[in-house]
Design a protein around this motif. Structure first.
Motif, PDB file in Angstrom:
ATOM      1  N   ILE A   1      14.562  72.974  32.749  1.00 48.34           N
ATOM      2  CA  ILE A   1      13.032  74.071  32.371  1.00 48.34           C
ATOM      3  C   ILE A   1      11.806  72.296  32.605  1.00 48.34           C
ATOM      4  O   ILE A   1      10.969  73.089  32.952  1.00 48.34           O
ATOM      5  N   ALA A   2      12.006  71.622  31.569  1.00 50.05           N
ATOM      6  CA  ALA A   2      11.364  70.082  31.655  1.00 50.05           C
ATOM      7  C   ALA A   2      10.977  69.576  32.686  1.00 50.05           C
ATOM      8  O   ALA A   2       9.995  68.595  32.585  1.00 50.05           O
ATOM      9  N   ASP A   3      11.794  69.528  34.104  1.00 51.01           N
ATOM     10  CA  ASP A   3      11.565  69.124  35.422  1.00 51.01           C
ATOM     11  C   ASP A   3      10.310  68.731  35.737  1.00 51.01           C
ATOM     12  O   ASP A   3       9.888  69.693  36.194  1.00 51.01           O
ATOM     13  N   MET A   4       9.425  67.427  36.434  1.00 49.38           N
ATOM     14  CA  MET A   4       8.029  67.970  36.701  1.00 49.38           C
ATOM     15  C   MET A   4       8.128  66.798  37.814  1.00 49.38           C
ATOM     16  O   MET A   4       7.717  65.811  37.291  1.00 49.38           O
ATOM     17  N   ASP A   5       8.601  67.546  39.054  1.00 46.81           N
ATOM     18  CA  ASP A   5       8.561  66.536  40.415  1.00 46.81           C
ATOM     19  C   ASP A   5       7.515  66.863  40.936  1.00 46.81           C
ATOM     20  O   ASP A   5       7.545  67.534  42.568  1.00 46.81           O
ATOM     21  N   TYR A   6       6.119  66.990  40.468  1.00 46.06           N
ATOM     22  CA  TYR A   6       5.092  67.016  40.953  1.00 46.06           C
ATOM     23  C   TYR A   6       3.990  65.913  41.617  1.00 46.06           C
ATOM     24  O   TYR A   6       4.254  64.570  41.513  1.00 46.06           O
ATOM     25  N   GLU A   7       3.391  65.911  42.816  1.00 47.10           N
ATOM     26  CA  GLU A   7       2.891  64.620  43.482  1.00 47.10           C
ATOM     27  C   GLU A   7       1.451  64.816  42.575  1.00 47.10           C
ATOM     28  O   GLU A   7       1.186  66.426  41.771  1.00 47.10           O
ATOM     29  N   ILE A   8       1.273  63.380  42.020  1.00 44.05           N
ATOM     30  CA  ILE A   8       0.003  63.239  41.675  1.00 44.05           C
ATOM     31  C   ILE A   8      -1.111  63.323  41.792  1.00 44.05           C
ATOM     32  O   ILE A   8      -1.081  63.382  43.104  1.00 44.05           O
ATOM     33  N   ALA A   9      -2.265  64.297  41.924  1.00 46.02           N
ATOM     34  CA  ALA A   9      -3.792  64.457  42.955  1.00 46.02           C
ATOM     35  C   ALA A   9      -3.914  63.513  42.944  1.00 46.02           C
ATOM     36  O   ALA A   9      -3.715  62.248  42.775  1.00 46.02           O
ATOM     37  N   GLN A  10      -4.115  63.202  44.158  1.00 48.13           N
ATOM     38  CA  GLN A  10      -5.182  61.818  44.884  1.00 48.13           C
ATOM     39  C   GLN A  10      -6.252  61.154  44.350  1.00 48.13           C
ATOM     40  O   GLN A  10      -6.113  59.837  44.124  1.00 48.13           O
ATOM     41  N   PRO A  11      -6.861  61.784  43.487  1.00 46.71           N
ATOM     42  CA  PRO A  11      -8.338  60.750  43.098  1.00 46.71           C
ATOM     43  C   PRO A  11      -6.896  60.168  41.527  1.00 46.71           C
ATOM     44  O   PRO A  11      -6.981  59.356  41.171  1.00 46.71           O
ATOM     45  N   ILE A  12      -6.385  60.706  41.382  1.00 47.38           N
ATOM     46  CA  ILE A  12      -5.993  59.728  40.056  1.00 47.38           C
ATOM     47  C   ILE A  12      -5.044  59.339  39.913  1.00 47.38           C
ATOM     48  O   ILE A  12      -4.957  57.869  39.739  1.00 47.38           O
ATOM     49  N   GLN A  13      -4.547  58.710  41.525  1.00 49.61           N
ATOM     50  CA  GLN A  13      -3.803  58.129  42.485  1.00 49.61           C
ATOM     51  C   GLN A  13      -4.081  56.492  43.202  1.00 49.61           C
ATOM     52  O   GLN A  13      -4.406  55.333  42.749  1.00 49.61           O
ATOM     53  N   ASP A  14      -5.580  57.020  43.292  1.00 51.92           N
ATOM     54  CA  ASP A  14      -6.524  55.895  43.389  1.00 51.92           C
ATOM     55  C   ASP A  14      -7.138  55.329  42.303  1.00 51.92           C
ATOM     56  O   ASP A  14      -7.600  54.619  42.578  1.00 51.92           O
ATOM     57  N   ALA A  15      -7.834  56.230  41.244  1.00 52.76           N
ATOM     58  CA  ALA A  15      -7.888  55.291  40.291  1.00 52.76           C
ATOM     59  C   ALA A  15      -6.786  54.475  39.540  1.00 52.76           C
ATOM     60  O   ALA A  15      -6.821  53.722  39.087  1.00 52.76           O
ATOM     61  N   LEU A  16      -5.366  55.122  39.183  1.00 51.78           N
ATOM     62  CA  LEU A  16      -4.225  53.736  39.390  1.00 51.78           C
ATOM     63  C   LEU A  16      -4.440  52.963  39.638  1.00 51.78           C
ATOM     64  O   LEU A  16      -4.269  51.535  39.562  1.00 51.78           O
TER      65      LEU A  16
END
Length: 42
Positions: free
Chosen positions: A3-18
């Protein structure tokens, strides 16, 4: 199937900041609370 699988793409602004953060090789202390600045003045 978990139930807890989180295979979602990270939002682009978060990716850019990282990416911006890790490309700067200075991983020192960046956050200085107001108390730090007040302590320097005394």
């Amino acid at each position: 199937m978990w139930i807890a699988d989180m295979d979602y793409e990270i939002a682009q602004p978060i990716q850019d900041a990282l990416i911006q953060r890790i490309t700067n090789s200075g991983f020192g202390y960046e956050y200085k609370p107001d108390s730090f600045l007040k302590a320097q003045k005394t």
